[in-house]
Design a protein around this motif. Structure first.
Motif, PDB file in Angstrom:
ATOM      1  N   THR A  13      41.504  61.335  35.899  1.00 38.74           N
ATOM      2  CA  THR A  13      42.378  62.057  35.276  1.00 38.74           C
ATOM      3  C   THR A  13      43.713  62.307  35.801  1.00 38.74           C
ATOM      4  OG1 THR A  13      41.408  63.945  35.891  1.00 38.74           O
ATOM      5  CG2 THR A  13      40.468  62.937  33.927  1.00 38.74           C
ATOM      6  N   ALA A  14      44.635  62.755  35.249  1.00 44.63           N
ATOM      7  CA  ALA A  14      45.885  63.346  35.867  1.00 44.63           C
ATOM      8  C   ALA A  14      45.543  64.292  36.878  1.00 44.63           C
ATOM      9  CB  ALA A  14      46.638  63.812  34.793  1.00 44.63           C
ATOM     10  N   THR A  15      44.679  65.095  36.777  1.00 48.03           N
ATOM     11  CA  THR A  15      44.428  66.162  37.821  1.00 48.03           C
ATOM     12  C   THR A  15      43.528  65.370  39.127  1.00 48.03           C
ATOM     13  OG1 THR A  15      43.961  67.669  36.110  1.00 48.03           O
ATOM     14  CG2 THR A  15      42.884  68.132  38.352  1.00 48.03           C
ATOM     15  N   SER A  16      42.960  64.420  38.881  1.00 52.73           N
ATOM     16  CA  SER A  16      42.422  63.582  39.810  1.00 52.73           C
ATOM     17  C   SER A  16      43.435  62.896  40.679  1.00 52.73           C
ATOM     18  CB  SER A  16      41.297  62.686  39.376  1.00 52.73           C
ATOM     19  OG  SER A  16      40.321  63.150  38.430  1.00 52.73           O
ATOM     20  N   ALA A  17      44.262  62.381  39.827  1.00 54.16           N
ATOM     21  CA  ALA A  17      45.553  61.815  40.720  1.00 54.16           C
ATOM     22  C   ALA A  17      46.285  62.806  41.670  1.00 54.16           C
ATOM     23  CB  ALA A  17      46.208  61.117  39.804  1.00 54.16           C
ATOM     24  N   TYR A  18      46.674  63.977  40.938  1.00 55.67           N
ATOM     25  CA  TYR A  18      47.327  64.861  41.842  1.00 55.67           C
ATOM     26  C   TYR A  18      46.489  65.498  42.991  1.00 55.67           C
ATOM     27  CZ  TYR A  18      50.436  64.659  37.571  1.00 55.67           C
ATOM     28  OH  TYR A  18      51.400  64.483  36.459  1.00 55.67           O
ATOM     29  N   SER A  19      45.334  65.614  42.689  1.00 55.86           N
ATOM     30  CA  SER A  19      44.602  66.017  43.740  1.00 55.86           C
ATOM     31  C   SER A  19      44.443  64.971  44.902  1.00 55.86           C
ATOM     32  CB  SER A  19      43.084  66.444  43.260  1.00 55.86           C
ATOM     33  OG  SER A  19      43.137  67.360  42.313  1.00 55.86           O
ATOM     34  N   LEU A  20      44.184  64.011  44.355  1.00 52.82           N
ATOM     35  CA  LEU A  20      44.179  62.893  45.598  1.00 52.82           C
ATOM     36  C   LEU A  20      45.365  62.587  46.306  1.00 52.82           C
ATOM     37  CD1 LEU A  20      41.907  60.070  43.835  1.00 52.82           C
ATOM     38  CD2 LEU A  20      41.342  61.634  45.433  1.00 52.82           C
ATOM     39  N   ALA A  21      46.574  62.643  45.574  1.00 51.43           N
ATOM     40  CA  ALA A  21      47.677  62.554  46.341  1.00 51.43           C
ATOM     41  C   ALA A  21      48.171  63.693  47.031  1.00 51.43           C
ATOM     42  CB  ALA A  21      48.991  62.823  45.133  1.00 51.43           C
ATOM     43  N   ALA A  22      47.752  64.858  46.787  1.00 48.06           N
ATOM     44  CA  ALA A  22      47.860  66.125  47.768  1.00 48.06           C
ATOM     45  C   ALA A  22      47.002  65.875  49.020  1.00 48.06           C
ATOM     46  CB  ALA A  22      47.445  67.461  46.964  1.00 48.06           C
ATOM     47  N   VAL A  23      45.816  65.358  48.752  1.00 52.21           N
ATOM     48  CA  VAL A  23      44.969  65.218  49.851  1.00 52.21           C
ATOM     49  C   VAL A  23      45.489  64.168  50.753  1.00 52.21           C
ATOM     50  CG1 VAL A  23      42.585  64.217  50.790  1.00 52.21           C
ATOM     51  CG2 VAL A  23      42.688  65.803  48.761  1.00 52.21           C
ATOM     52  N   ALA A  24      45.951  62.969  50.332  1.00 52.32           N
ATOM     53  CA  ALA A  24      46.547  61.965  51.087  1.00 52.32           C
ATOM     54  C   ALA A  24      47.740  62.410  51.692  1.00 52.32           C
ATOM     55  CB  ALA A  24      46.978  60.501  50.382  1.00 52.32           C
ATOM     56  N   PHE A  25      48.590  63.383  51.177  1.00 50.85           N
ATOM     57  CA  PHE A  25      49.869  63.831  51.803  1.00 50.85           C
ATOM     58  C   PHE A  25      49.468  64.828  53.102  1.00 50.85           C
ATOM     59  CE2 PHE A  25      53.080  67.351  52.253  1.00 50.85           C
ATOM     60  CZ  PHE A  25      54.118  66.390  52.455  1.00 50.85           C
ATOM     61  N   ILE A  26      48.244  65.470  52.706  1.00 53.71           N
ATOM     62  CA  ILE A  26      47.885  66.425  53.777  1.00 53.71           C
ATOM     63  C   ILE A  26      47.110  65.559  55.038  1.00 53.71           C
ATOM     64  CG2 ILE A  26      46.188  67.822  54.580  1.00 53.71           C
ATOM     65  CD1 ILE A  26      46.337  69.268  51.690  1.00 53.71           C
ATOM     66  N   GLY A  27      46.873  64.471  54.683  1.00 54.15           N
ATOM     67  CA  GLY A  27      46.334  63.581  55.890  1.00 54.15           C
ATOM     68  C   GLY A  27      47.432  62.848  56.522  1.00 54.15           C
ATOM     69  N   PHE A  28      48.574  62.531  56.051  1.00 55.39           N
ATOM     70  CA  PHE A  28      49.579  62.003  56.654  1.00 55.39           C
ATOM     71  C   PHE A  28      50.360  63.037  57.466  1.00 55.39           C
ATOM     72  CE2 PHE A  28      54.501  61.783  56.086  1.00 55.39           C
ATOM     73  CZ  PHE A  28      54.332  60.319  56.618  1.00 55.39           C
ATOM     74  N   VAL A  29      50.434  64.595  57.051  1.00 54.67           N
ATOM     75  CA  VAL A  29      50.975  65.208  57.664  1.00 54.67           C
ATOM     76  C   VAL A  29      50.463  65.471  59.012  1.00 54.67           C
ATOM     77  CG1 VAL A  29      51.453  67.892  57.918  1.00 54.67           C
ATOM     78  CG2 VAL A  29      52.223  66.392  55.641  1.00 54.67           C
ATOM     79  N   ALA A  30      49.185  65.535  59.041  1.00 57.71           N
ATOM     80  CA  ALA A  30      48.048  65.704  60.249  1.00 57.71           C
ATOM     81  C   ALA A  30      48.482  64.576  61.233  1.00 57.71           C
ATOM     82  CB  ALA A  30      46.853  65.779  59.630  1.00 57.71           C
ATOM     83  N   LYS A  31      48.395  63.530  60.596  1.00 61.06           N
ATOM     84  CA  LYS A  31      48.764  62.113  61.542  1.00 61.06           C
ATOM     85  C   LYS A  31      49.986  62.309  62.146  1.00 61.06           C
ATOM     86  CE  LYS A  31      47.833  57.125  61.591  1.00 61.06           C
ATOM     87  NZ  LYS A  31      49.142  57.076  62.611  1.00 61.06           N
ATOM     88  N   THR A  32      51.038  62.551  61.325  1.00 67.53           N
ATOM     89  CA  THR A  32      52.134  62.643  61.677  1.00 67.53           C
ATOM     90  C   THR A  32      52.563  63.715  63.033  1.00 67.53           C
ATOM     91  OG1 THR A  32      53.318  62.011  59.741  1.00 67.53           O
ATOM     92  CG2 THR A  32      54.920  62.988  61.292  1.00 67.53           C
ATOM     93  N   ALA A  33      51.779  64.688  62.740  1.00 67.33           N
ATOM     94  CA  ALA A  33      51.829  65.932  63.667  1.00 67.33           C
ATOM     95  C   ALA A  33      51.324  65.491  64.977  1.00 67.33           C
ATOM     96  CB  ALA A  33      51.102  67.120  63.155  1.00 67.33           C
ATOM     97  N   ALA A  34      50.055  64.840  65.010  1.00 68.22           N
ATOM     98  CA  ALA A  34      49.356  64.215  66.117  1.00 68.22           C
ATOM     99  C   ALA A  34      50.115  63.503  66.935  1.00 68.22           C
ATOM    100  CB  ALA A  34      48.184  63.703  65.745  1.00 68.22           C
ATOM    101  N   GLY A  35      51.117  62.398  66.348  1.00 67.21           N
ATOM    102  CA  GLY A  35      51.842  61.571  67.026  1.00 67.21           C
ATOM    103  C   GLY A  35      53.105  62.247  67.654  1.00 67.21           C
ATOM    104  N   ALA A  36      53.430  63.365  67.148  1.00 66.95           N
ATOM    105  CA  ALA A  36      54.637  64.201  67.483  1.00 66.95           C
ATOM    106  C   ALA A  36      54.284  65.196  68.564  1.00 66.95           C
ATOM    107  CB  ALA A  36      55.354  64.831  66.310  1.00 66.95           C
ATOM    108  N   LEU A  37      53.237  65.756  68.463  1.00 66.87           N
ATOM    109  CA  LEU A  37      52.820  66.734  69.611  1.00 66.87           C
ATOM    110  C   LEU A  37      51.943  66.542  70.606  1.00 66.87           C
ATOM    111  CD1 LEU A  37      52.226  69.693  66.771  1.00 66.87           C
ATOM    112  CD2 LEU A  37      54.422  69.259  68.230  1.00 66.87           C
ATOM    113  N   LEU A  38      51.224  65.188  70.580  1.00 63.07           N
ATOM    114  CA  LEU A  38      50.238  64.871  71.570  1.00 63.07           C
ATOM    115  C   LEU A  38      50.707  63.651  72.533  1.00 63.07           C
ATOM    116  CD1 LEU A  38      46.853  64.703  69.683  1.00 63.07           C
ATOM    117  CD2 LEU A  38      47.415  66.575  71.107  1.00 63.07           C
TER     118      LEU A  38
END
Length: 215
Positions: A13-38
């Motif tokens: 559903t549209a809700t599924s798409a938005y939710s998965l996109a939000a999860v993917a964005f959170i994962g991207f932010v986490a990976k980016t932070a690891a590369g920048a801070l470690l």
């Protein structure tokens, strides 16, 4: 006992798409932070731990924090409106308790949002500083998250799962299993990794103490 829904389940559903996109964005932010801070020399296990803990913290604060808000100030997910309410209404298709402010679920989420979330941030700070004391807190956090998952589902299993709808693959394998099992396997792996560090450090300290006594 399986709760019956009035509408046939929709695979995506549209809700599924938005939710998965939000999860993917959170994962991207986490990976980016690891590369920048470690540091570049950080071992892969610690990089993975950083990414997971950053992801974990944001999920606790954003997603589960919204559930806690809706279930306390908004009375329940089912009586609330907005994007986060729609996200949780989608999940309640598989687990009815999340829509009606089940006291056990809300109690566990209070500990998760107000306890596990900040602890994730503290461990992230220790990882950036290279503080080995983080391994103790990783064990504490992982134990708490495993216990939280057990107390979320064990009461259901013991009573015949009256609030769970496992009638189709979407509910069973995506909503109930996949969205929860990662909070079992990753904490177990983190505990194993931290146990090895703690055990090695204690054995080295014992060996050094024995040598100093001989001298």
């Amino acid at each position: 006992m399986v709760l019956q829904t009035s509408e046939p389940p929709t695979l995506f559903t549209a809700t599924s798409a938005y939710s998965l996109a939000a999860v993917a964005f959170i994962g991207f932010v986490a990976k980016t932070a690891a590369g920048a801070l470690l540091p570049k020399s950080t071992r892969w296990q610690d990089k993975f731990a950083f990414i997971w803990l950053a992801f974990d913290a944001m999920i606790h604060f954003c997603f589960e924090g919204s559930f806690l808000y809706l279930s306390t100030f908004g009375r329940s997910v089912n009586t609330s409106d907005g994007p986060f309410a729609e996200l949780w209404k989608e999940y309640t298709r598989a687990d009815f308790r999340w829509g009606v402010s089940d006291p056990t679920v809300v109690s566990l989420e209070i500990l998760t949002v107000l306890g596990a979330g900040p602890l994730c941030c503290y461990i992230l700070y220790q990882l950036v500083r290279g503080d080995p004391a983080r391994h103790y807190w990783i064990v504490v956090l992982s134990t708490a998250e495993l216990y939280g998952g057990w107390m979320t589902f064990c009461p259901e299993w013991l009573t015949g799962s009256p609030n769970l709808d496992t009638s189709n693959a979407l509910y069973l394998y995506v909503y109930l299993i996949f969205m929860n099992v990662i909070w079992v396997f990753i904490p177990v792996w983190l505990m194993y990794d931290s146990y090895n560090h703690i055990a090695v450090s204690l054995r080295l300290a014992r060996g050094a103490a024995a040598v100093s006594k001989k001298d």
